[in-house]
Motif scaffolding. Structure first.
Motif, mmCIF file in Angstrom:
data_model
loop_
_atom_site.group_PDB
_atom_site.id
_atom_site.type_symbol
_atom_site.label_atom_id
_atom_site.label_comp_id
_atom_site.label_asym_id
_atom_site.label_seq_id
_atom_site.Cartn_x
_atom_site.Cartn_y
_atom_site.Cartn_z
ATOM 1 N N GLY A 98 0.823 -1.203 0.000
ATOM 2 C CA GLY A 98 0.000 0.000 0.000
ATOM 3 C C GLY A 98 0.857 1.253 0.000
ATOM 4 O O GLY A 98 2.051 1.212 -0.289
ATOM 5 N N GLN A 99 0.236 2.389 0.341
ATOM 6 C CA GLN A 99 0.978 3.637 0.418
ATOM 7 C C GLN A 99 1.656 3.692 1.787
ATOM 8 O O GLN A 99 1.035 3.340 2.782
ATOM 9 C CB GLN A 99 0.022 4.814 0.265
ATOM 10 N N ALA A 100 2.922 4.112 1.810
ATOM 11 C CA ALA A 100 3.628 4.201 3.099
ATOM 12 C C ALA A 100 2.980 5.309 3.907
ATOM 13 O O ALA A 100 3.012 6.466 3.497
ATOM 14 C CB ALA A 100 5.095 4.513 2.850
ATOM 15 N N PRO A 101 2.346 4.985 5.038
ATOM 16 C CA PRO A 101 1.597 6.025 5.746
ATOM 17 C C PRO A 101 2.516 7.047 6.425
ATOM 18 O O PRO A 101 3.554 6.676 6.956
ATOM 19 C CB PRO A 101 0.800 5.230 6.783
ATOM 20 N N PHE A 102 2.099 8.294 6.355
ATOM 21 C CA PHE A 102 2.858 9.389 6.990
ATOM 22 C C PHE A 102 2.714 9.279 8.503
ATOM 23 O O PHE A 102 1.615 9.069 9.017
ATOM 24 C CB PHE A 102 2.296 10.717 6.485
ATOM 25 N N ARG A 103 3.837 9.399 9.218
ATOM 26 C CA ARG A 103 3.788 9.441 10.687
ATOM 27 C C ARG A 103 4.310 10.792 11.148
ATOM 28 O O ARG A 103 5.254 11.324 10.565
ATOM 29 C CB ARG A 103 4.655 8.333 11.303
ATOM 30 N N MET A 104 3.708 11.281 12.218
ATOM 31 C CA MET A 104 4.106 12.598 12.698
ATOM 32 C C MET A 104 5.463 12.548 13.399
ATOM 33 O O MET A 104 5.770 11.577 14.090
ATOM 34 C CB MET A 104 3.071 13.122 13.699
ATOM 35 N N ALA A 105 6.233 13.622 13.235
ATOM 36 C CA ALA A 105 7.469 13.773 14.007
ATOM 37 C C ALA A 105 7.087 14.232 15.416
ATOM 38 O O ALA A 105 5.966 14.711 15.637
ATOM 39 C CB ALA A 105 8.374 14.801 13.337
ATOM 40 N N ASN A 106 8.010 14.114 16.346
ATOM 41 C CA ASN A 106 7.692 14.480 17.739
ATOM 42 C C ASN A 106 7.204 15.918 17.861
ATOM 43 O O ASN A 106 6.241 16.198 18.569
ATOM 44 C CB ASN A 106 8.931 14.283 18.615
ATOM 45 N N HIS A 107 7.872 16.850 17.177
ATOM 46 C CA HIS A 107 7.458 18.250 17.325
ATOM 47 C C HIS A 107 6.063 18.466 16.733
ATOM 48 O O HIS A 107 5.319 19.327 17.204
ATOM 49 C CB HIS A 107 8.491 19.204 16.711
ATOM 50 N N GLU A 108 5.700 17.650 15.738
ATOM 51 C CA GLU A 108 4.350 17.764 15.162
ATOM 52 C C GLU A 108 3.303 17.214 16.132
ATOM 53 O O GLU A 108 2.224 17.789 16.283
ATOM 54 C CB GLU A 108 4.302 17.025 13.822
ATOM 55 N N LYS A 109 3.645 16.109 16.813
ATOM 56 C CA LYS A 109 2.718 15.568 17.818
ATOM 57 C C LYS A 109 2.514 16.578 18.947
ATOM 58 O O LYS A 109 1.404 16.796 19.417
ATOM 59 C CB LYS A 109 3.311 14.287 18.427
ATOM 60 N N GLN A 110 3.605 17.203 19.359
ATOM 61 C CA GLN A 110 3.503 18.178 20.452
ATOM 62 C C GLN A 110 2.662 19.377 20.020
ATOM 63 O O GLN A 110 1.829 19.872 20.787
ATOM 64 C CB GLN A 110 4.903 18.610 20.887
ATOM 65 N N ALA A 111 2.847 19.804 18.766
ATOM 66 C CA ALA A 111 2.055 20.929 18.253
ATOM 67 C C ALA A 111 0.577 20.554 18.187
ATOM 68 O O ALA A 111 -0.304 21.353 18.534
ATOM 69 C CB ALA A 111 2.544 21.313 16.862
ATOM 70 N N LEU A 112 0.305 19.333 17.766
ATOM 71 C CA LEU A 112 -1.078 18.863 17.640
ATOM 72 C C LEU A 112 -1.794 18.954 18.991
ATOM 73 O O LEU A 112 -2.894 19.517 19.097
ATOM 74 C CB LEU A 112 -1.049 17.421 17.113
ATOM 75 N N HIS A 113 -1.174 18.421 20.027
ATOM 76 C CA HIS A 113 -1.827 18.435 21.342
ATOM 77 C C HIS A 113 -1.877 19.850 21.930
ATOM 78 O O HIS A 113 -2.835 20.205 22.617
ATOM 79 C CB HIS A 113 -1.111 17.470 22.291
ATOM 80 N N ALA A 114 -0.860 20.643 21.626
ATOM 81 C CA ALA A 114 -0.866 22.022 22.137
ATOM 82 C C ALA A 114 -2.004 22.822 21.498
ATOM 83 O O ALA A 114 -2.743 23.547 22.192
ATOM 84 C CB ALA A 114 0.479 22.685 21.850
ATOM 85 N N LEU A 115 -2.170 22.676 20.186
ATOM 86 C CA LEU A 115 -3.263 23.401 19.506
ATOM 87 C C LEU A 115 -4.624 22.905 20.002
ATOM 88 O O LEU A 115 -5.552 23.695 20.206
ATOM 89 C CB LEU A 115 -3.173 23.217 17.986
ATOM 90 N N GLN A 116 -4.701 21.597 20.213
ATOM 91 C CA GLN A 116 -5.966 21.041 20.705
ATOM 92 C C GLN A 116 -6.263 21.566 22.113
ATOM 93 O O GLN A 116 -7.418 21.872 22.432
ATOM 94 C CB GLN A 116 -5.878 19.504 20.688
ATOM 95 N N ALA A 117 -5.249 21.672 22.941
ATOM 96 C CA ALA A 117 -5.436 22.208 24.297
ATOM 97 C C ALA A 117 -5.945 23.648 24.234
ATOM 98 O O ALA A 117 -6.845 24.037 24.994
ATOM 99 C CB ALA A 117 -4.120 22.136 25.063
ATOM 100 N N ILE A 118 -5.392 24.422 23.305
ATOM 101 C CA ILE A 118 -5.851 25.820 23.158
ATOM 102 C C ILE A 118 -7.310 25.834 22.681
ATOM 103 O O ILE A 118 -8.124 26.628 23.159
ATOM 104 C CB ILE A 118 -4.933 26.598 22.186
ATOM 105 N N ASN A 119 -7.631 24.946 21.740
ATOM 106 C CA ASN A 119 -9.026 24.851 21.273
ATOM 107 C C ASN A 119 -9.962 24.636 22.457
ATOM 108 O O ASN A 119 -10.974 25.326 22.606
ATOM 109 C CB ASN A 119 -9.195 23.676 20.307
ATOM 110 N N TYR A 120 -9.629 23.660 23.304
ATOM 111 C CA TYR A 120 -10.497 23.335 24.450
ATOM 112 C C TYR A 120 -10.546 24.487 25.454
ATOM 113 O O TYR A 120 -11.573 24.744 26.064
ATOM 114 C CB TYR A 120 -10.027 22.049 25.119
ATOM 115 N N LEU A 121 -9.409 25.160 25.593
ATOM 116 C CA LEU A 121 -9.369 26.307 26.502
ATOM 117 C C LEU A 121 -10.352 27.386 26.025
ATOM 118 O O LEU A 121 -11.097 27.965 26.808
ATOM 119 C CB LEU A 121 -7.934 26.857 26.515
ATOM 120 N N LYS A 122 -10.353 27.625 24.723
ATOM 121 C CA LYS A 122 -11.262 28.629 24.157
ATOM 122 C C LYS A 122 -12.713 28.168 24.191
ATOM 123 O O LYS A 122 -13.636 28.977 24.217
ATOM 124 C CB LYS A 122 -10.859 28.959 22.709
ATOM 125 N N LEU A 123 -12.915 26.831 24.182
ATOM 126 C CA LEU A 123 -14.284 26.296 24.256
ATOM 127 C C LEU A 123 -14.741 26.140 25.708
ATOM 128 O O LEU A 123 -15.816 25.576 25.961
ATOM 129 C CB LEU A 123 -14.341 24.928 23.547
#
Lengths: 413, 268
Positions: A98-123
């Motif tokens: 199949g297609q080699a699936p893209f995996r996130m780098a550590n800094h991308e994972k950290q950014a993902l959770h940080a942005l999500q935390a901000i989303n929840y903070l605003k909600l």
């Protein structure tokens, strides 16, 4: 000959395209500060297509986040989190056929959770914000017992492992602790807020000397919390910060905490001379980097720099995050398959090489390069603030409540 | 198989840990304090190093990291030690670094005049304030060894390219580039070259080996060579000065009183 060509054609059918090239106009809109238009274009460009779902959800989440659509952003980022978790398991058939699936780098994972935390903070979903903020700490996923295994995997993929003295710095995001504390502060849980703020200060002290971790504006607040809660860490904090006076909310005043998401994430690029993939930081516009309240400028402090975390580890660090020992094993098996059964293995090997190159040259470019924070003490009422933006200082009206913390989110240059 | 692959990868020169860099690389990335820590680790494994050179690096790297007091103490320590002899240009750089340490600590006209005697800024107009920024850039020239004959080495020096132009921004105005006021690159390069061309002792059996490793002198690579000065009259009150460094743009708040001149030292 005909059979070989047929096999080659079948083998190469359905190879992945370059997502970043295809979405360049979407990313350009985000860089111009037009994220809502970017989100609409992304929907049009990715509808009923086979683009990697993880990359699409990450971009969707980032664009809605930049547009202030916290609900839509949190839904997209939740989908990205689920996909990211699924891809931690290596599927041999997917890797091979199949297609080699893209995996996130550590800094991308950290950014993902940080942005999500901000989303929840605003909600105003503070509990969820705390959970997401804590997930920026990669050590939670990799328990201490797994550190050796991580190091072994790093060795296997790149021939060396992360500098052991810096592992904590790379794994634990100070900004995550900051957001967690902020969410608790908004809930009125001062004890919980102190513990997270204190951890942020501790992480700062263990970070490399020139690391971009600035928490000076936070110190008077933490000292005040330590005094008020009579925390046992009080004396230690006073030793760490001699001469800094504790400062809490004054009567009739409130606090505005401005979260500034600066710049865009680094991207991967093939060096034409050395023929290797390398990590390149995004260009930053020379625009004002400060906020202004009641005529006085306040410089936001960069609490965590994802760009720095990525650049310090370099492309080898990103490679470690994207590849697994299982994927290296599949590639090795294919190579030997080529030697033993050339007609069968050639198309698979070519496809494999293409897919791996595509996987390793993708990145989540819409994450912020840096998270900065400015804390403004203001009298209760409505204030016109000047905040850094992608086109210079931008005016924003903020209502401050006495004794409360108001969180504002902006995207800066 | 795993071991074989790992050995093959190690052989491709990626053996140093991810996230670790040499002192020179760290300095080039704008991480001088970490460069000093890395250099200390290197020196600890080399008992034959010249302590005077080590202290020189310490002083320059602490200076670049904004630790003016630590830098000054290291320079004082340097004067008390014996060993490495400074070239003329290096002595000038040392004096200027010490003067800018004092300027960064005292922030007054007298300290500025000591660092740049021929460039004293005029006082601000009545009711106005003044900002003076001193930028440090550049680094030691690169020494190259050429072999004209099999046994004779010839040295040349090449200016180290500036890592980034000195740029700054006041409040929300457009950013501006500052021209170089004084550069010691050429003078230092010439002196390094002439020093390196001193006839070799014919009885020294290790001389060709030393040549092959880049010359007979140690280089004070951590020192800056170029200085730029920006001067600007401003309204009294708080301002934000954003300077471009190799590690990124750094804003800082500066309070300027009427009739006062505020001096800022911006290391590379």
């Amino acid at each position: 000959m005909r059979a070989a060509l047929l096999l080659l054609a079948v083998g190469l059918t359905g190879c992945s395209g370059h997502y970043l090239d295809a979405m360049a106009p979407v990313h350009a809109l985000a860089h111009q500060g037009r994220p809502a238009e970017g989100a609409a274009l992304l929907e049009r460009r990715t509808a009923k297509t086979g683009w990697d779902r993880l990359l699409v959800e990450l971009d969707r989440g980032a664009l809605y986040h930049r547009a202030g659509n916290w609900r839509a952003s949190s839904e997209a980022l939740n989908a990205a989190i689920a996909l990211g978790d699924e891809r931690e398991t290596v599927s041999v058939s997917e890797e091979l056929f199949g297609q080699a699936p893209f995996r996130m780098a550590n800094h991308e994972k950290q950014a993902l959770h940080a942005l999500q935390a901000i989303n929840y903070l605003k909600l105003a979903q503070n509990d969820e914000a705390v959970v997401e903020a804590r997930l920026t700490d990669l050590r939670q996923r990799r328990l201490a017992a797994e550190t050796d295994r991580s190091a072994a995997n790093e060795h296997f993929v790149t021939g060396s492992s992360v500098d052991a003295s810096q592992r904590e710095f790379f794994d634990q995001l100070v900004f995550g602790r900051y957001i967690s504390a902020l969410a608790r502060e908004q809930q009125g849980d001062l004890e919980g807020a102190f513990i997270d703020y204190y951890r942020a200060l501790t992480l700062k002290r263990t970070a490399p000397l020139d690391a971009r971790v600035e928490v000076e504006q936070l110190v008077p607040r933490v000292l005040w919390l330590a005094d008020r809660l009579e925390r046992p860490e009080r004396d230690e904090l006073k030793r760490w910060y001699p001469g800094v006076a504790p400062s809490g909310p004054a009567p009739g005043q409130g606090e505005v905490v401005v979260l500034v998401e600066l710049g865009f994430g680094p991207h991967t690029q093939i060096d034409a001379v050395k023929h290797v993939l390398e990590l390149i930081p995004a260009q930053r516009a020379e625009l004002p980097l400060y906020a202004e309240a009641q005529g006085a400028p306040v410089v936001p402090e960069v609490v965590s720099s994802l760009e720095e975390l990525a650049m310090r580890r370099g492309y080898r660090g990103v490679l470690v995050d994207r590849e697994r020992s299982g994927t290296v094993g599949v590639n090795t098996a294919l190579f030997f398959g080529y030697l033993l059964l050339p007609p069968l293995a050639v198309p698979l090997l070519l496809r494999r090489a293409w897919e791996t190159t595509i996987r390793d040259s993708q990145s989540w470019e819409l994450l912020p390069a840096e998270f900065a924070v400015a804390r403004l003490q203001l009298p209760a009422g409505t204030h016109a603030l000047q905040l850094p933006g992608l086109h210079g200082l931008e005016r924003r009206e903020v209502t401050v409540k006495a004794g409360a913390v108001t969180v504002e989110v902006v995207q800066g240059p | 198989m795993k071991r074989l692959l790992a050995a093959a990868l190690l052989a491709t020169a990626c053996a140093h840990p991810i996230g670790s860099f040499s002192p020179l690389e760290l300095k080039a990335q704008g991480r001088p304090r970490e460069a000093w820590v890395a250099l200390q680790n290197q020196l600890a494994e080399d008992p034959g190093h010249d302590p005077r050179v080590a202290v020189l690096h310490k002083a320059a790297l602490l200076h670049a990291g904004g630790d003016w007091v630590g830098s000054e103490l290291a320079f004082a320590q340097f004067e008390a030690l014996r060993g490495y002899e400074l070239l003329g240009a290096e002595r000038t750089i040392l004096m200027r670094l010490r003067a800018t340490n004092t300027l960064a600590l005292r922030r007054d006209a007298q300290a500025f005049a000591a660092a740049f005697p021929e460039r004293s800024p005029l006082p601000p107009a009545p009711g106005r304030g003044k900002l003076v920024l001193v930028f440090e850039r550049g680094g030691a020239p690169v020494v190259r060894v050429h072999y004209d004959q099999a046994t004779k080495a010839r040295y040349t020096t090449v200016d180290r390219p500036l890592s980034a132009a000195a740029r700054w921004q006041l409040d929300d105005e457009a950013a501006a580039t500052v021209q170089i006021y004084d550069s010691l690159q050429a003078a230092w390069g010439g002196q390094l070259q002439s020093q390196a061309d001193v006839p070799r002792n014919p009885l020294d059996p290790f001389a060709p080996l030393r040549d092959a490793f880049g010359g007979r002198r140690q280089i004070w690579w951590s020192a800056p060579t170029d200085w730029s000065i920006a001067e600007r009259e401003v309204n009294p009150g708080p301002h934000v000065v954003t300077v471009a460094t190799v590690a990124g743009r750094r804003p800082q708040r500066v309070d300027v009183a009427a009739g006062a001149t505020v001096y800022l030292v911006v290391p590379q």
